[in-house]
Motif scaffolding. Sequence first.
Motif, PDB file in Angstrom:
ATOM      1  N   SER A  84      -2.434  28.318  25.524  1.00 48.60           N
ATOM      2  CA  SER A  84      -1.028  27.925  25.413  1.00 48.60           C
ATOM      3  C   SER A  84      -0.129  29.013  25.967  1.00 48.60           C
ATOM      4  CB  SER A  84      -0.653  27.699  23.946  1.00 48.60           C
ATOM      5  OG  SER A  84      -1.481  26.739  23.368  1.00 48.60           O
ATOM      6  N   SER A  85       0.926  28.577  26.614  1.00 49.82           N
ATOM      7  CA  SER A  85       1.959  29.472  27.110  1.00 49.82           C
ATOM      8  C   SER A  85       3.288  28.746  26.954  1.00 49.82           C
ATOM      9  CB  SER A  85       1.703  29.832  28.574  1.00 49.82           C
ATOM     10  OG  SER A  85       2.734  30.669  29.054  1.00 49.82           O
ATOM     11  N   GLY A  86       4.070  29.133  25.949  1.00 47.55           N
ATOM     12  CA  GLY A  86       5.304  28.400  25.659  1.00 47.55           C
ATOM     13  C   GLY A  86       4.972  26.974  25.268  1.00 47.55           C
ATOM     14  N   ILE A  87       5.584  26.007  25.957  1.00 45.14           N
ATOM     15  CA  ILE A  87       5.302  24.602  25.656  1.00 45.14           C
ATOM     16  C   ILE A  87       4.142  24.052  26.484  1.00 45.14           C
ATOM     17  CG2 ILE A  87       7.641  24.138  24.889  1.00 45.14           C
ATOM     18  CD1 ILE A  87       8.082  22.705  27.611  1.00 45.14           C
ATOM     19  N   LYS A  88       3.631  24.842  27.423  1.00 49.32           N
ATOM     20  CA  LYS A  88       2.499  24.410  28.251  1.00 49.32           C
ATOM     21  C   LYS A  88       1.191  24.660  27.500  1.00 49.32           C
ATOM     22  CE  LYS A  88       4.869  25.548  32.500  1.00 49.32           C
ATOM     23  NZ  LYS A  88       4.856  26.404  33.672  1.00 49.32           N
ATOM     24  N   ARG A  89       0.257  23.735  27.706  1.00 52.61           N
ATOM     25  CA  ARG A  89      -1.029  23.830  27.023  1.00 52.61           C
ATOM     26  C   ARG A  89      -2.126  23.266  27.913  1.00 52.61           C
ATOM     27  NH1 ARG A  89      -2.875  21.353  21.228  1.00 52.61           N
ATOM     28  NH2 ARG A  89      -4.392  20.080  22.280  1.00 52.61           N
ATOM     29  N   ALA A  90      -3.265  23.923  27.929  1.00 52.77           N
ATOM     30  CA  ALA A  90      -4.443  23.435  28.646  1.00 52.77           C
ATOM     31  C   ALA A  90      -5.637  23.521  27.712  1.00 52.77           C
ATOM     32  CB  ALA A  90      -4.697  24.268  29.895  1.00 52.77           C
ATOM     33  N   VAL A  91      -6.541  22.562  27.858  1.00 56.50           N
ATOM     34  CA  VAL A  91      -7.748  22.500  27.047  1.00 56.50           C
ATOM     35  C   VAL A  91      -8.950  22.612  27.979  1.00 56.50           C
ATOM     36  CG1 VAL A  91      -9.102  21.067  25.474  1.00 56.50           C
ATOM     37  CG2 VAL A  91      -6.603  21.051  25.338  1.00 56.50           C
ATOM     38  N   GLY A  92      -9.880  23.473  27.623  1.00 56.94           N
ATOM     39  CA  GLY A  92     -11.064  23.660  28.449  1.00 56.94           C
ATOM     40  C   GLY A  92     -12.338  23.540  27.655  1.00 56.94           C
ATOM     41  N   SER A  93     -13.415  23.254  28.364  1.00 59.38           N
ATOM     42  CA  SER A  93     -14.735  23.222  27.741  1.00 59.38           C
ATOM     43  C   SER A  93     -15.761  23.630  28.784  1.00 59.38           C
ATOM     44  CB  SER A  93     -15.050  21.828  27.192  1.00 59.38           C
ATOM     45  OG  SER A  93     -15.087  20.886  28.246  1.00 59.38           O
ATOM     46  N   GLY A  94     -16.915  24.040  28.309  1.00 59.73           N
ATOM     47  CA  GLY A  94     -17.970  24.455  29.215  1.00 59.73           C
ATOM     48  C   GLY A  94     -19.090  25.125  28.469  1.00 59.73           C
ATOM     49  N   HIS A  95     -19.741  26.058  29.151  1.00 57.02           N
ATOM     50  CA  HIS A  95     -20.907  26.710  28.572  1.00 57.02           C
ATOM     51  C   HIS A  95     -20.928  28.190  28.960  1.00 57.02           C
ATOM     52  CE1 HIS A  95     -25.162  27.773  28.021  1.00 57.02           C
ATOM     53  NE2 HIS A  95     -25.054  26.943  27.001  1.00 57.02           N
ATOM     54  N   LEU A  96     -21.278  29.039  27.973  1.00 56.07           N
ATOM     55  CA  LEU A  96     -21.451  30.469  28.210  1.00 56.07           C
ATOM     56  C   LEU A  96     -22.927  30.837  28.108  1.00 56.07           C
ATOM     57  CD1 LEU A  96     -18.648  32.045  25.977  1.00 56.07           C
ATOM     58  CD2 LEU A  96     -18.572  31.611  28.444  1.00 56.07           C
ATOM     59  N   THR A  97     -23.326  31.825  28.910  1.00 52.24           N
ATOM     60  CA  THR A  97     -24.603  32.500  28.721  1.00 52.24           C
ATOM     61  C   THR A  97     -24.259  33.892  28.197  1.00 52.24           C
ATOM     62  OG1 THR A  97     -24.694  33.468  30.936  1.00 52.24           O
ATOM     63  CG2 THR A  97     -25.594  31.230  30.671  1.00 52.24           C
ATOM     64  N   ALA A  98     -25.217  34.779  28.140  1.00 56.75           N
ATOM     65  CA  ALA A  98     -24.951  36.121  27.620  1.00 56.75           C
ATOM     66  C   ALA A  98     -23.963  36.900  28.487  1.00 56.75           C
ATOM     67  CB  ALA A  98     -26.258  36.900  27.492  1.00 56.75           C
ATOM     68  N   THR A  99     -23.877  36.597  29.795  1.00 57.33           N
ATOM     69  CA  THR A  99     -23.026  37.388  30.689  1.00 57.33           C
ATOM     70  C   THR A  99     -22.020  36.593  31.510  1.00 57.33           C
ATOM     71  OG1 THR A  99     -24.696  37.265  32.436  1.00 57.33           O
ATOM     72  CG2 THR A  99     -24.795  39.174  30.946  1.00 57.33           C
ATOM     73  N   SER A 100     -22.123  35.270  31.540  1.00 56.42           N
ATOM     74  CA  SER A 100     -21.215  34.483  32.375  1.00 56.42           C
ATOM     75  C   SER A 100     -21.040  33.087  31.786  1.00 56.42           C
ATOM     76  CB  SER A 100     -21.740  34.390  33.809  1.00 56.42           C
ATOM     77  OG  SER A 100     -22.969  33.694  33.828  1.00 56.42           O
TER      78      SER A 100
END
Length: 119
Positions: A84-100
């Motif tokens: 979130s930044s002020g009234i702007k908002r973004a939603v994300g999803s994905g996958h992490l490994t140990a380094t990336s």
Amino acid sequence: MKHLRKTGLAIRVLVCLGISIATPAAAATFDGAWNVQIASSNGACPNGTTVPIGINNGQVASGNAMFVASGRVADAGAISVTLSSGIKRAVGSGHLTATSGSGTWHGVMCSGTWTAQRI
């Protein structure tokens, strides 16, 4: 009979303790500082922005004067984040490994992909 009840109770307590101890340890695999590179699929939207985030016990919790990030990382690395930044908002999803990591994001007018590197 009382002995069996006590044994059953002890086993249930140990199982519950084992679960509560294992979850933070697994979530902690992703703990630390990360740089997230954001790419937009729409030319009218900002592209190439790098956002630093922090993860602590599987919880995303970062912010500065420009944005606030929140979310959660599951034990297997699946991540969901709200930025979130002020009234702007973004939603994300994905996958992490140990380094990336990598995934997708979307806001009201923009969408794209993201990649992450552990710092």
